[in-house]
Design a protein around this motif. Structure first.
Motif, short mmCIF file in Angstrom:
data_model
loop_
_atom_site.label_atom_id
_atom_site.label_comp_id
_atom_site.label_asym_id
_atom_site.label_seq_id
_atom_site.Cartn_x
_atom_site.Cartn_y
_atom_site.Cartn_z
N GLY A 70 1.51 13.27 -5.43
CA GLY A 70 1.21 12.84 -4.06
C GLY A 70 2.12 13.52 -3.05
N LEU A 126 -6.43 11.46 -1.16
CA LEU A 126 -5.14 11.09 -0.57
C LEU A 126 -5.22 11.23 0.95
CD1 LEU A 126 -2.94 13.13 -3.07
CD2 LEU A 126 -3.26 10.66 -3.10
N GLY A 165 -4.46 5.56 -7.77
CA GLY A 165 -4.41 5.30 -6.33
C GLY A 165 -4.09 3.86 -6.00
N ARG A 216 -0.45 9.50 0.54
CA ARG A 216 -0.73 8.17 -0.01
C ARG A 216 -2.18 8.10 -0.48
NH1 ARG A 216 3.61 4.84 2.30
NH2 ARG A 216 4.71 6.27 3.67
N PRO A 217 -2.46 7.24 -1.44
CA PRO A 217 -3.85 7.11 -1.87
C PRO A 217 -4.72 6.56 -0.74
CG PRO A 217 -2.45 5.47 -2.96
CD PRO A 217 -1.55 6.38 -2.22
#
Lengths: 452, 452
Positions: free
Chosen positions: B103, B125, A242, B212-213
């Motif tokens: 992702g 996420l 991440g 996205r993280p």
């Protein structure tokens, strides 16, 4: 043999040259593609009026125009041949204004990428798209290919940093795309359509660029791995953890040797492959610590930059990778993209292609984006766009496709990759794209045979 | 009076309804626009085949189709009237797959924005575009308008988070745009062209989203200011200090009162205007410290969230701003964008318009993007799209234009803002855009009269 229509344009334009040296220089780029003939002439535009006049004459006489910035393209997108006139924009190289409060620069298309960053830097800002060729490539070319670079792992590609364009259409009309605001959805996204269109829809004569604040802190790490597979796994581990590195570059063993030979460094003695990582922002050092933790189990040796000079030296090795290879022969820099978790498979596939085709392939990669640059090098004088190199290029495309990827991450289609475009985008899309192109350029005079 | 061509489609499609309640519900959105008549019928699509059949029948019989997701649009982009058939995609609301390693989520168009974030959250996420309507708006509608939200200050709008689309074209053909890789430049950017096209080029039936993280840390601050001018100056100070907040929202005094009435809070007792700021990432707390330093000289009182629940409560006040106003009457949420350093001038201008036109205007703003939402509220039952409210809307456009801005930052043109589009984008661009539209939709059957 200059075409009669080209002659009419070249005779009528005060900035035109038919000098053989000018024509030869303007007919090639850095792709390794060698045209069978040279352009009929070159117009050296000094201002927007020169571009408008060129396109008015071109549409009147049906002359094919090849727009050209710094000529550093890697897909033969600005190569030209007999029957075509090159429109050279490199002299339109001024930064017209820079507003540090709004974070906006308005520039001409021929301005060099690094020059924008230099000017922005004086105000604590930077321009994010940074191709490896930053010192020599122009903003206009960056826009034509939607260029990426190392920092786009975090900050996005050219599309995300170009707010607005002033474009001369094939018939000489002026078109404004986008706007000066960060957001805006009035009408279709003509700005994005123009970006990456490889000079086939119009000629960019002015660009409004978004500048970003320079990161407060930056941390830089170089890690060496036993081999490429370990380095690729480490890159995947960074993504899986991440993290959002601003730079995550992979260099294979062969590339390290090339760099060592050219720069007198000793990278290859420390490992069989390298990852260059940067984190930035207020948490740069904490994020770097997490990054080190993620790759630690795989790394043979790591080196954390202790000061900015040290960091710059580490980044410089990556920037010099391609120039180092150019000392070994003629290079063709390929540009496949794969999903980020399939980097290791892509590298293994490239090594298989190298063995099977008997061509020399060096690998560097923007690892955080899954964008690989396999670089074919042949001895000086040998063709790089036919025979085994071309077969290897085809293999690379099918490898990318098999892994769910793309033919080109940031260099464009140009002339070199025409063969595989229909297979990637599909016939329905390609037909639509050709009809869109015809809306802008019904006569087909702008960069014919390129892009789509 | 149902048109004979609509009747043919509605008779032939197994998912069609001509129920008066269905038609009434499907003819309006949340813009306040009241159509003169209702759509001829509604097709409730369950799958891609239903959409393909609709468009094949529509192109065969020349039926006008209005695509519709959750019906939460704010520009009347999915309103419909007699002679049109609504294609309702809200039942196509599944997340088809979610790959946490890449992702990537593949979703149907009717899935609710918050549902994507909920699913992504289970894997650490998030999906960045978060309109205030996240709980009720659909991804398909977000794509149609290139929706933004609070987090796009740092993470970009919908365009930056949609990798690929599967689209049914007006003739029923399927088109794939974009790709699963982060980068890719093969052919024109058909994906960006589709995003923000307000359902006029094709119907999105599947979207591949970039996740996205989740940020490692988030810091949340609420600051109260004596008045709107001070809050706007503080927002500009944040940008000028080179900070990159993930959220920077401004609420004016009237909005604070509306929220206080609806939620029983006491924001307005603490100041005449409010800024909600978040920073995130490894350096969230350090960056928040810098942000506090930047706004300190202007703030009357600040409150730093001490835990996630506290932070959520502060953010909730902003999310409830529009629902709170809806309790006061009929709302029209406008959407101008200005360069970020001109926020204070924009607010002063809006206050002038309020006084001059005698309409009630509440102001909230995505301050880091210069995107303002002036919200006109009229008593229930009064028209909000004619008379003084419409005159105020026109004034707002000219205000935005004067400040170098745009008519719409993230809501789209729809029906409501048609009058001013030519002036913003110019006749050359509009003509080109109409010809592009005709390439996709030569019969003009997709969402006619909307967008461009």
């Amino acid at each position: 043999m200059t075409s009669p229509t080209s002659e009419q344009l070249l005779a009528a334009h005060p900035r035109a040259s038919t000098d053989p040296d000018d024509r030869a220089r303007a007919s090639v780029d850095r792709s390794g593609f060698i045209p069978q003939s040279f352009a009929d002439g070159v117009v050296f535009a000094q201002d927007i009026d020169d571009v408008v006049l060129t396109m008015k004459l071109a549409s009147e006489h049906g002359v094919k125009i090849v727009p050209r910035g710094a000529g550093t393209g890697l897909a033969a997108g600005s190569c030209a041949q007999a029957g075509e006139v090159v429109l050279d924009l490199s002299a339109m190289n001024q930064i017209l204004s820079l507003d540090p409060v709004q974070g906006i620069a308005v520039v001409q298309p021929g301005v060099i990428n690094a020059a924008v960053n230099h000017a922005a830097g004086e105000h604590g800002l930077f321009y994010a798209p940074d191709p490896a060729s930053t010192a020599i490539c122009s903003i206009g070319g960056n826009i034509a290919t939607n260029a990426g670079g190392m920092w786009c792992a975090k900050y996005g590609v050219t599309r995300e940093s170009v707010l607005s364009l002033l474009v001369v259409l094939p018939d000489g009309q002026l078109l404004r795309t986008g706007r000066r605001t960060i957001k805006g959805v009035a009408g279709y996204d003509m700005n994005a359509l123009m970006i990456g269109s490889e000079g086939t829809l119009g000629i960019v004569v002015e660009a409004t660029l978004r500048l970003r604040p320079k990161p407060k802190h930056t941390a830089t790490l170089v890690s060496y791995f036993p081999d490429e597979a370990a380095a690729a796994s480490a890159a995947s581990a960074v993504i899986a953890a991440g993290l959002t590195p601003s730079v995550l570059e992979l260099m294979d063993g062969k590339t390290l040797s090339a760099v060592d030979s050219a720069l007198g460094t000793d990278h290859h003695s420390r490992g069989g492959a390298l990852l260059l990582a940067q984190t930035d922002g207020y948490g740069a050092h904490l994020e770097m610590q997490a990054l080190q933790d993620a790759i630690e189990p795989l790394a043979a040796h790591s080196e954390l930059a202790q000061d900015p000079q040290h960091a710059e030296a580490l980044v410089e090795a990556r920037r010099q990778a391609i120039p180092s290879m150019e000392k070994l022969g003629t290079v063709s820099i390929c540009d496949i993209g794969v999903p980020r978790n399939r980097l290791a498979e892509a590298i293994a596939g490239l090594q298989r292609i190298e063995a099977e085709r008997g061509v020399s392939i060096f690998i560097i990669a923007h690892a955080a984006d899954g964008n690989l640059h396999p670089i074919i090098v042949v001895p000086e004088g040998q063709s790089i766009t036919t025979g085994s190199p071309k077969a290897a290029l085809a293999d690379m495309f099918y490898l990318a496709k098999e892994l769910g990827g793309t033919l080109t991450g940031e260099h464009g289609i140009g002339l070199l990759k025409q063969d595989w475009l229909p297979e990637e985008v599909g016939e329905t899309s390609l037909q639509l794209q050709r009809r869109l192109r015809a809306v802008f350029d019904p006569q087909g005079i702008l960069n014919p045979g390129k892009a789509i």
